[in-house]
Design a protein around this motif. Sequence first.
Motif, mmCIF file in Angstrom:
data_model
loop_
_atom_site.group_PDB
_atom_site.id
_atom_site.type_symbol
_atom_site.label_atom_id
_atom_site.label_comp_id
_atom_site.label_asym_id
_atom_site.label_seq_id
_atom_site.Cartn_x
_atom_site.Cartn_y
_atom_site.Cartn_z
ATOM 1 N N ILE A 248 0.833 -1.203 0.000
ATOM 2 C CA ILE A 248 0.000 0.000 0.000
ATOM 3 C C ILE A 248 0.867 1.253 0.000
ATOM 4 O O ILE A 248 0.555 2.243 -0.680
ATOM 5 C CB ILE A 248 -0.955 -0.009 1.209
ATOM 6 N N VAL A 249 1.966 1.215 0.744
ATOM 7 C CA VAL A 249 2.866 2.375 0.818
ATOM 8 C C VAL A 249 3.423 2.677 -0.572
ATOM 9 O O VAL A 249 3.422 3.827 -1.033
ATOM 10 C CB VAL A 249 4.001 2.126 1.821
ATOM 11 N N TYR A 251 2.234 1.694 -3.470
ATOM 12 C CA TYR A 251 1.130 2.045 -4.366
ATOM 13 C C TYR A 251 0.768 3.520 -4.228
ATOM 14 O O TYR A 251 0.597 4.238 -5.225
ATOM 15 C CB TYR A 251 -0.067 1.158 -4.066
ATOM 16 N N LEU A 252 0.647 3.996 -2.978
ATOM 17 C CA LEU A 252 0.277 5.397 -2.764
ATOM 18 C C LEU A 252 1.390 6.339 -3.214
ATOM 19 O O LEU A 252 1.115 7.439 -3.706
ATOM 20 C CB LEU A 252 -0.046 5.634 -1.290
ATOM 21 N N ALA A 253 2.634 5.908 -3.051
ATOM 22 C CA ALA A 253 3.746 6.750 -3.501
ATOM 23 C C ALA A 253 3.776 6.849 -5.021
ATOM 24 O O ALA A 253 3.914 7.943 -5.584
ATOM 25 C CB ALA A 253 5.061 6.186 -2.978
ATOM 26 N N THR A 255 1.318 5.777 -7.375
ATOM 27 C CA THR A 255 0.074 6.053 -8.095
ATOM 28 C C THR A 255 -0.606 7.328 -7.630
ATOM 29 O O THR A 255 -1.100 8.114 -8.450
ATOM 30 C CB THR A 255 -0.895 4.870 -7.940
ATOM 31 N N ALA A 256 -0.621 7.560 -6.320
ATOM 32 C CA ALA A 256 -1.264 8.763 -5.795
ATOM 33 C C ALA A 256 -0.290 9.924 -5.673
ATOM 34 O O ALA A 256 -0.706 11.054 -5.378
ATOM 35 C CB ALA A 256 -1.882 8.461 -4.423
ATOM 36 N N MET A 258 1.878 10.443 -3.372
ATOM 37 C CA MET A 258 2.043 10.881 -1.986
ATOM 38 C C MET A 258 3.499 10.731 -1.554
ATOM 39 O O MET A 258 4.165 9.743 -1.879
ATOM 40 C CB MET A 258 1.140 10.062 -1.049
ATOM 41 N N ASP A 262 3.993 12.062 4.018
ATOM 42 C CA ASP A 262 2.529 12.174 4.054
ATOM 43 C C ASP A 262 1.877 10.821 4.328
ATOM 44 O O ASP A 262 0.873 10.731 5.045
ATOM 45 C CB ASP A 262 2.009 12.749 2.725
ATOM 46 N N ILE A 263 2.445 9.770 3.763
ATOM 47 C CA ILE A 263 1.909 8.428 4.020
ATOM 48 C C ILE A 263 2.119 8.057 5.487
ATOM 49 O O ILE A 263 1.206 7.533 6.141
ATOM 50 C CB ILE A 263 2.586 7.391 3.102
ATOM 51 N N SER A 271 -5.655 7.347 10.464
ATOM 52 C CA SER A 271 -6.057 5.986 10.129
ATOM 53 C C SER A 271 -6.747 5.363 11.340
ATOM 54 O O SER A 271 -7.280 6.080 12.180
ATOM 55 C CB SER A 271 -4.826 5.175 9.689
#
Length: 403
Positions: A248-249, A251-253, A255-256, A258, A262-263, A271
């Motif tokens: 997830i880390v 992926y967010l870095a 694709t999003a 971030m 921030d993550i 969360s």
Amino acid sequence: MQRTVLVLNSGSSSLKFSLVQPDTGVSVADGIIEEIGGEHSMARLEFGGLKIQRERSVVDHEAALRLAFDLFAETGGHLETLGLVAVGHRVVHGGRDFYRPTLIDDALVQRVSALSPLAPLHNPPALRGIEVARKLLPDLPHVAVFDTAFFHDLPAAAATYAIDAEVAEQWRVRRYGFHGTSHQYVSEQAAVFLGAPLESLNQIVLHLGNGASASAVAGGRPVDTSMGLTPMEGLVMGTRSGDIDPGIVFYLARTAGMAVEDIESMLNRRSGVAGLCGSNDFRELHRLAETGDESERAAARLAYDVYIHRLRKYIGAYLAVLGSTDVITFTAGVGENDAAVRRDALTGLAPLGVELDEHLNDSPAHGPRVISAEMSPITVLVIPTDEELAIARACVATIEASA
């Protein structure tokens, strides 16, 4: 005069302080100063039957500790008349080097500072508290008590992550565990309450507060715990995610877009239960689940279900790790006070030896108590944690050992 220990817990924008009599177990005073660095800091103190609350600007931790002393004086409790023998400091991360309470000197401060990358949100504020307290109370011994110490000797199979061994060794990556002071205190108090030798008991301890963790303790020694390199791993918490897919880390870095910072901030602060329903207060969570509008009810119920699901997974896992279990103990704010959480965490576990007594569980009683059915093979307890008392006693023992 009874001797007392001043116990300090320094956060990034808060300072919790307690005066504890280690010999009697009495907490003489409790206080907190919040929103340090803001224009409207809030200070509260309970001492000698009095409750004081003040709102004012507190620019830094030194001003906060000075304000704490002023609040004591305002109630007639000057520190020099209270039998102070030591100052105890809660330090979250001790790394591999610190696994017992330790007298603080300049060398220790430097070594703990070097551990800050392992706990960037926790160790720097603790170091600020140590610096200020040593400056304002230079004639008293100061003792660091580490949250990770109890779990220092975890079995290698529990402490080791299955990553590149050279990377793990170079960067000190392992399961350290946290809330160790609480887990040790509660497991010992469970044995005392039951009148059984600590060495004879296999226990699961569930520390359920805004931060939450579980441990498996065999004969007084921890064999597994839910938190890891950092306090983010494990159970769903008030504002922390607990276990997630590491992917997830990435992926967010990717694709999003971030940033890592921030993550990290999201996983720590936005969360958990709060991230799912907007509140990390379980009283509010239950209210929203019952009386909120349709979307609030759905979000609150999902947050609660996710929380309970993860908790049950860890209970089941630790029943397997221990092989045979004698005691399951709930502690900390949610664990001690939320009967619904205790009930739902254990419902349906009778085939595994856990049978709750609904009447005992729902009782508004306080203090150590049994909440399992009389014939339950596994005894279920509620034991209030007292990390401040544990820290105070550790301070005295450390000073006496060094004399």
